[in-house]
Design a protein around this motif. Structure first.
Motif, PDB file in Angstrom:
ATOM      1  N   UNK A   1      44.000  31.527  34.762  1.00 60.00           N
ATOM      2  CA  UNK A   1      43.439  32.625  35.574  1.00 60.00           C
ATOM      3  C   UNK A   1      44.226  33.914  35.351  1.00 60.00           C
ATOM      4  N   UNK A   2      45.554  33.767  35.282  1.00 64.30           N
ATOM      5  CA  UNK A   2      46.391  34.944  35.019  1.00 64.30           C
ATOM      6  C   UNK A   2      46.052  35.531  33.653  1.00 64.30           C
TER       7      UNK A   2
ATOM      8  N   UNK B   1      43.264  35.478  32.081  1.00 62.75           N
ATOM      9  CA  UNK B   1      41.989  36.225  32.127  1.00 62.75           C
ATOM     10  C   UNK B   1      42.243  37.648  32.635  1.00 62.75           C
ATOM     11  N   UNK B   2      43.072  37.762  33.671  1.00 64.53           N
ATOM     12  CA  UNK B   2      43.410  39.088  34.208  1.00 64.53           C
ATOM     13  C   UNK B   2      44.138  39.938  33.185  1.00 64.53           C
ATOM     14  N   UNK B   3      45.088  39.322  32.487  1.00 64.16           N
ATOM     15  CA  UNK B   3      45.855  40.071  31.478  1.00 64.16           C
ATOM     16  C   UNK B   3      44.937  40.477  30.321  1.00 64.16           C
TER      17      UNK B   3
ATOM     18  N   UNK C   1      41.856  41.169  30.577  1.00 63.30           N
ATOM     19  CA  UNK C   1      41.072  42.327  31.059  1.00 63.30           C
ATOM     20  C   UNK C   1      41.873  43.618  30.855  1.00 63.30           C
ATOM     21  N   UNK C   2      43.169  43.567  31.220  1.00 63.48           N
ATOM     22  CA  UNK C   2      44.016  44.763  31.081  1.00 63.48           C
ATOM     23  C   UNK C   2      44.080  45.193  29.615  1.00 63.48           C
TER      24      UNK C   2
ATOM     25  N   UNK D   1      35.040  39.643  32.119  1.00 66.71           N
ATOM     26  CA  UNK D   1      35.897  39.001  33.126  1.00 66.71           C
ATOM     27  C   UNK D   1      35.071  38.082  34.032  1.00 66.71           C
TER      28      UNK D   1
ATOM     29  N   UNK E   1      35.723  34.089  34.045  1.00 70.65           N
ATOM     30  CA  UNK E   1      36.176  33.449  35.287  1.00 70.65           C
ATOM     31  C   UNK E   1      35.156  32.426  35.773  1.00 70.65           C
TER      32      UNK E   1
END
Lengths: 503, 156
Positions: free
Chosen positions: B85-86, B88-90, B92-93, B108, B112
């Motif tokens: 999950x982390x 996926x966030x990174x 996105x950045x 994203x 997710x």
């Protein structure tokens, strides 16, 4: 005293002029902005500011003030439904609001939040109308020493709500205070803990910590929890509290109103601190203390009443002294200045129509809140009952979009994700992260006012005891902490006796 | 925590002194915080040693995530799932400055949803793309809030 003709005039102007529609539009916009994490009430108001140029001054001010009212309430919707405080002030609502949602009482929590918010708004309005002038003198009496003491009083909450582990609670609070030291030093201007990063010069905004710990931390915890592949099911409907519940909520609401009044009239204090203090005091005076933190309706009512009271009482220093006590009232001050109005004592003499229009508008805004709050909750409740994979994906997207909106910075999105990991670790090791939030929120206020007070007193610490307000607040904080320690000691002794008798 | 307090103290001491500084200075409170955290960490260590001596079997068990103790068997590798999950966030950045907001947020949503147990099918792709458009309309068009612009389409 407000003359009855003034009340009649207010009601007449709501229904016969554009004040009523402006209040409705402002509240609707405010709820939308407040419900989006990262979009603060002040940003929501600032977005409207350019549109008010061509408006009648009374209508423009009502539109902006109603947006503030709507935004303060809107923050509680994601706080209860997805554990994400839409505004800083909604952070205290997360604790019991989300716990109620987890117990299948989302509709009840939202109903209590709306009912308490409207009540708080009305109390705040009455205070604003009746007590603006006398309360302004109290606000002026607050020195840096008194502000420091107020911060310490806020921090004393850590001791009294730390539950079983005071040590863990204190550690979490200290971590929060440490995070608050990041950025430019408030007195000397030296950079601290910035690692030469320009992004950290202005510090770490509390909303990043809150959204990271609460929302992203919860997403991570749910990812790692059993059955995360299953879809959520069930329905919920908004439920307003019945007679018995309303009776039970009266005390926390009274506490919330008192805290909201006290904090609202003091420039710089704001809704967040009042919400936390109200939560703590509601717990202290509750006959259902054990429910707090596990889905207590009183734990939702107290902070929601407090932060909605602040939405009105924060206008006291602005109207009476011309001092904007918060970012939101600074935007409202901008609205006044755009139209050539200067808030302060002369406003009441030179432009009584604008002041009376504002009072009428705030009355309409609180009426609109009840209607619109009810309308927006239906789709919100429907949304949170979607299948879990979709729900989690949309929450993640919602959070990263909201965080980016604060400063258009992907670095801040990264910081929030980092705090999400911290939140997950704190859940894993059972460290209460609400205390960390409290430390972050109050850290800057405590340090900057502590040092300013010492500069003014040439380094003499006695200034904190010589200032009557400061001494009173510090004494109160001491009583709260000592009381919590004694209670914990008595509880521990009782547990030991029980264990011995069982053996 | 003890290591953190030591590291924080070391950094606090290294904060440069300023001629504008007051008696407490920019290092003053950070040093106090670090010392307090150190004392509390030591207290925790002593407490845990005492507890371990009293109940050895309990200390050996890792603590479960609060409130989820009795929920049944969990995923095989919960920490790996959290890391995913982390990631996926990174991701996105990293991709947002290139792909732009609309497409990145759709990616994203898709990633997710799939990661949380949804399948990759026409419905999921459609919901993700619609979600991307919805978020773009809400934040960029309605709220007039800046979002990552991207190089392929000026939709920020």
């Amino acid at each position: 005293m407000v003359a009855p003709p003034l009340v009649i005039d207010a009601l007449t102007s709501i229904f016969t002029t554009a004040i009523g529609p402006a209040a409705f539009a402002g509240v609707a916009w405010g709820i939308l902005g407040g419900a989006l994490p990262g979009i603060s009430p002040s940003i929501t108001m600032a977005l409207l500011l350019p549109f008010t140029y061509g408006m009648d001054p009374s209508i423009a001010i009502v539109l902006l003030a109603s947006t503030y009212v709507g935004a303060e309430y809107g923050g509680s919707i994601p706080a209860i439904l997805i554990r994400t405080p839409g505004t800083n002030a909604a952070a205290a609502t997360v604790v019991d609001g989300y716990a109620m949602k987890e117990q299948g009482k989302a509709g009840e929590a939202l109903g209590i939040s709306l009912y308490s918010g409207c009540l708080g708004g009305m109390v705040g309005l009455v205070v604003l109308v009746l007590l603006t002038e006398p309360l302004a003198t109290i606000a002026l009496a607050f020195t840096p020493a008194a502000y420091f003491a107020l911060g310490v009083l806020g921090l004393s909450v850590i001791a009294s709500v730390s539950g079983d582990s005071l040590t863990k609670g204190l550690m979490a609070g200290l971590l929060g205070l440490m995070i608050a030291t990041v950025g430019t030093d408030p007195v000397s201007g030296v950079n601290r803990f910035t690692f030469d990063s320009p992004e950290l010069l202005s510090g770490i905004p509390p909303i990043l910590v809150m959204v990271g710990l609460f929302a992203i931390g919860e997403l991570l915890a749910q990812t790692g929890e059993p059955g995360c592949e299953k879809a959520a099911s069930g329905t919920a409907r908004i439920r307003f509290p019945g007679h018995a519940m309303r009776k039970r909520l009266a005390r926390p609401q009274a506490i919330g109103s008192a805290m909201g009044t006290l904090e609202g009239i003091m420039p710089g204090a704001g809704g967040t601190i009042s919400a936390f203090l109200a939560y703590n005091e509601a717990r202290r005076w509750s006959s259902h203390k054990e429910e707090f933190g596990h889905g207590s309706p009183e734990g939702v009512a107290a902070p929601e009443t407090a932060n909605n009271t602040v939405a009105c009482t924060a206008l006291v220093p602005l109207l009476s002294l011309g001092i904007p006590g918060s970012n939101s009232s600074a935007i409202l001050l901008g609205g006044f200045l755009i139209h050539g109005l200067i808030p302060g004592p002369t406003l009441f003499v030179n432009h009584p129509d604008v002041v009376n229009g504002l009072y009428a508008g705030l009355l309409a805004a609180n009426m609109a809140l009840l209607t619109l709050g009810f309308v927006v909750m239906m789709p919100c409740l429907w949304l949170v009952n979607r299948p879990k994979p979709y729900l989690m994906a949309f929450i993640y997207a919602f959070v990263v979009s909201g965080i980016y909106a604060i400063d258009a910075s992907l670095f801040q999105v990264g910081v929030a994700i980092g705090f999400g990991l911290v939140g997950y670790a704190m859940r894993y090791f059972k460290v209460p992260f609400l205390r960390m939030v409290l430390g972050v929120v109050l850290g800057f206020m405590v340090e900057s006012n502590y040092r300013r007070a010492l500069v003014l007193a040439s380094g003499d610490h006695m200034t904190f005891l010589q200032d009557r307000i400061s001494a009173g607040l510090l004494g109160l904080a001491f009583v709260f902490v000592a009381g919590a320690l004694v209670r914990q000691g008595v509880d521990a002794l009782g547990r030991r006796r029980l264990a011995r008798s069982a053996a | 925590m003890l290591a953190l307090s030591a590291g924080y103290y070391w950094m606090a001491v290294a904060i440069p002194r300023s001629q504008l500084a007051d008696a407490v200075g920019p290092q003053g409170l950070p040093r106090v915080y670090a010392l307090l955290l150190g004392v509390l960490s030591l207290t925790m260590i002593v407490k845990s040693f005492r507890r371990r001596a009293q109940v050895p079997s309990v200390a050996a068990t890792p603590p479960p995530v609060p409130g989820r103790e009795s929920a049944g068997a969990g995923p095989r590798f919960p920490l790996w799932r959290v890391a995913g999950m982390l990631a996926i966030g990174i991701l996105y950045i990293l991709v947002a400055p290139w792909l732009g907001y609309l497409l990145s947020i759709a990616v994203l949503l898709l990633a997710t949803t799939y990661y949380q147990g949804g399948a990759i099918n026409r419905q999921v792709v459609l919901v993700s793309l619609s979600g991307g458009v919805l978020f773009w309309l809400l934040f960029v068009v309605l709220m007039r809030v800046r979002q990552p612009p991207g190089w392929w389409l000026p939709l920020s």
